[in-house]
Design an enzyme around this catalytic site. Structure first.
Site, PDB file in Angstrom:
ATOM      1  N   GLU A 177      -3.452   7.649  -4.146  1.00 45.28           N
ATOM      2  CA  GLU A 177      -3.441   6.357  -3.448  1.00 45.28           C
ATOM      3  C   GLU A 177      -3.200   5.228  -4.447  1.00 45.28           C
ATOM      4  OE1 GLU A 177      -6.178   4.475  -0.024  1.00 45.28           O
ATOM      5  OE2 GLU A 177      -7.164   4.507  -1.982  1.00 45.28           O
ATOM      6  N   TYR A 204       0.863  -1.191   0.000  1.00 52.85           N
ATOM      7  CA  TYR A 204       0.000   0.000   0.000  1.00 52.85           C
ATOM      8  C   TYR A 204       0.890   1.229   0.000  1.00 52.85           C
ATOM      9  CZ  TYR A 204      -3.274   3.608   1.482  1.00 52.85           C
ATOM     10  OH  TYR A 204      -4.028   4.750   1.554  1.00 52.85           O
TER      11      TYR A 204
END
Length: 387
Positions: free
Chosen positions: A198, A110
């Site tokens: 993101e 992530y």
């Protein structure tokens, strides 16, 4: 402003990020034709394009083994309403599809960056565990997520990049790629006036390539005037129709799920107004900041927008006049009342510039309204009025 995944990937690719080859389309025929022409693979990943996370768990991401499977899945997904933890129970209709070449995933990570207002820096958030369960990782294993704050400069340093990706525990070659990727993300962030990027998941492939498998970008609305190319990416189908209408009048409006409509001048005062409504046991129906120099027309439009929400059972107007004059606000309310039927309780608290004149305008109107002395008094009165 939000954009779709396929748009975010094209922006990141422009700044040097490695993304899978992909195509998008608005019809099944368009998707299949483009996939046959542009994608050099027999295995496809089909993704619903909506402005919401959680698509995978909601059935919005499919892995298909051939073009026939892709055709069938595209027909099933296009036009479907996806309900995720971010869409609310009403869900969002899928109006465009994205197809990309499949990747051989070795590991998922992530990576994101956003503006950290408290420190006036850019915060990079990274985790060795990415994918659809990142929220669970944050809740159960916060030690597996690190935050690195960097200064806002023209470029990001190699040492900062190394801190950001350290948690990935990569070998030498993938590590170099990850450092280059962080540099690309940073450049994209700075040069597009993004408020958030993101990548979830960021993957290491079995071929030892670092690839952005998903991408999300948000942009600072106040800087969009500098980026006409990004404004063109706006998808009004993904936005609340009332919020679109509010933007025409330069009103800062966000629809919420409560029953008390709020009209306030100033974001801080608006937040305080919503807080005190909750303190007295009710929920705000919206955030609405009419701004410091609102005209009668703007105030009238704001009131109409609030009343267009069928969940609104009462309205609280809280104005502290500085640049915003209370008499202008009052006249706007009266003008709006002439055009629409205000059938719910209306509590008004005025203070500051020309508040006496404003109160006189309201008192001389035929409106059935409740005056309040201060914010606490106003909150109590509107909560009592809708019981």
């Amino acid at each position: 402003m939000n954009i779709h995944e396929h748009q975010a990937k094209q922006i990141l690719k422009k700044f040097g990020a490695n993304v899978p080859e992909g195509i998008f389309g608005f019809t099944v025929d368009e998707v299949i034709t483009k996939a046959k022409l542009s994608l050099k693979t027999n295995k496809f990943v089909l993704k619903a394009q909506i402005h919401a996370g959680g698509r995978g768990k909601a059935g919005g991401v499919k892995i298909l083994n051939n073009i026939d499977e892709l055709n069938k899945a595209a027909k099933e997904l296009l036009g479907k309403t996806l309900v995720t933890h971010q869409t609310g129970p009403q869900g969002k209709e899928v109006k465009r599809l994205y197809v990309e070449e499949s990747s051989n995933i070795e590991k998922e990570f992530y990576l994101s960056c956003l503006v950290d207002r408290a420190s006036s820096k850019i915060a990079f958030i990274s985790s060795e565990q990415g994918g659809i369960d990142i929220e669970e990782v944050a809740r159960k294993s916060p030690d597996k997520i690190i935050t690195t704050k960097v200064e806002v400069l023209e470029d990001i340093s190699v040492s900062d990049c190394e801190k950001i990706i350290e948690i990935f525990k990569l070998k030498e070659e993938p590590k170099k790629q990850a450092i280059d990727l962080v540099k690309s993300i940073y450049k994209a962030f700075i040069n597009t006036d993004a408020s958030m990027i993101e990548i979830n998941p960021l993957i290491l492939t079995k071929e030892e390539k670092i690839v952005c498998l998903d991408a999300k970008m948000n942009f600072d609305d106040n800087a969009l005037f500098k980026h006409p190319e990004i404004i063109k990416l706006r998808d009004l189908n993904e936005e609340n129709t009332t919020e679109i209408e509010a933007s025409k009048y330069d009103l800062a409006y966000i629809k919420l799920n409560g029953s008390i409509g709020c009209m306030v001048n100033g974001a801080g005062l608006a937040m305080a107004t919503m807080d005190i409504i909750k303190l007295y046991g009710q929920e705000p129906a919206n955030f609405l900041d009419v701004g410091g120099g609102a005209s009668k027309e703007k105030v009238s439009a704001a009131l109409k927008i609030i009343l267009s929400d069928k969940n609104v059972k009462g309205i609280l107007i809280n104005i502290f006049g500085g640049i915003m004059r209370c008499d202008v606000l009052a006249q706007g309310v009266v003008d709006a009342a002439k055009e629409i039927n205000i059938s719910v309780p209306l509590v008004v608290r005025l203070a500051g510039t020309n508040f006496k004149e404003g109160k006189k305008i309201l008192d001389n109107s035929s409106l059935k309204l409740i005056s309040a002395e201060d914010l606490d008094d106003a909150a109590k009165k509107i909560v009592d009025a809708i019981k």
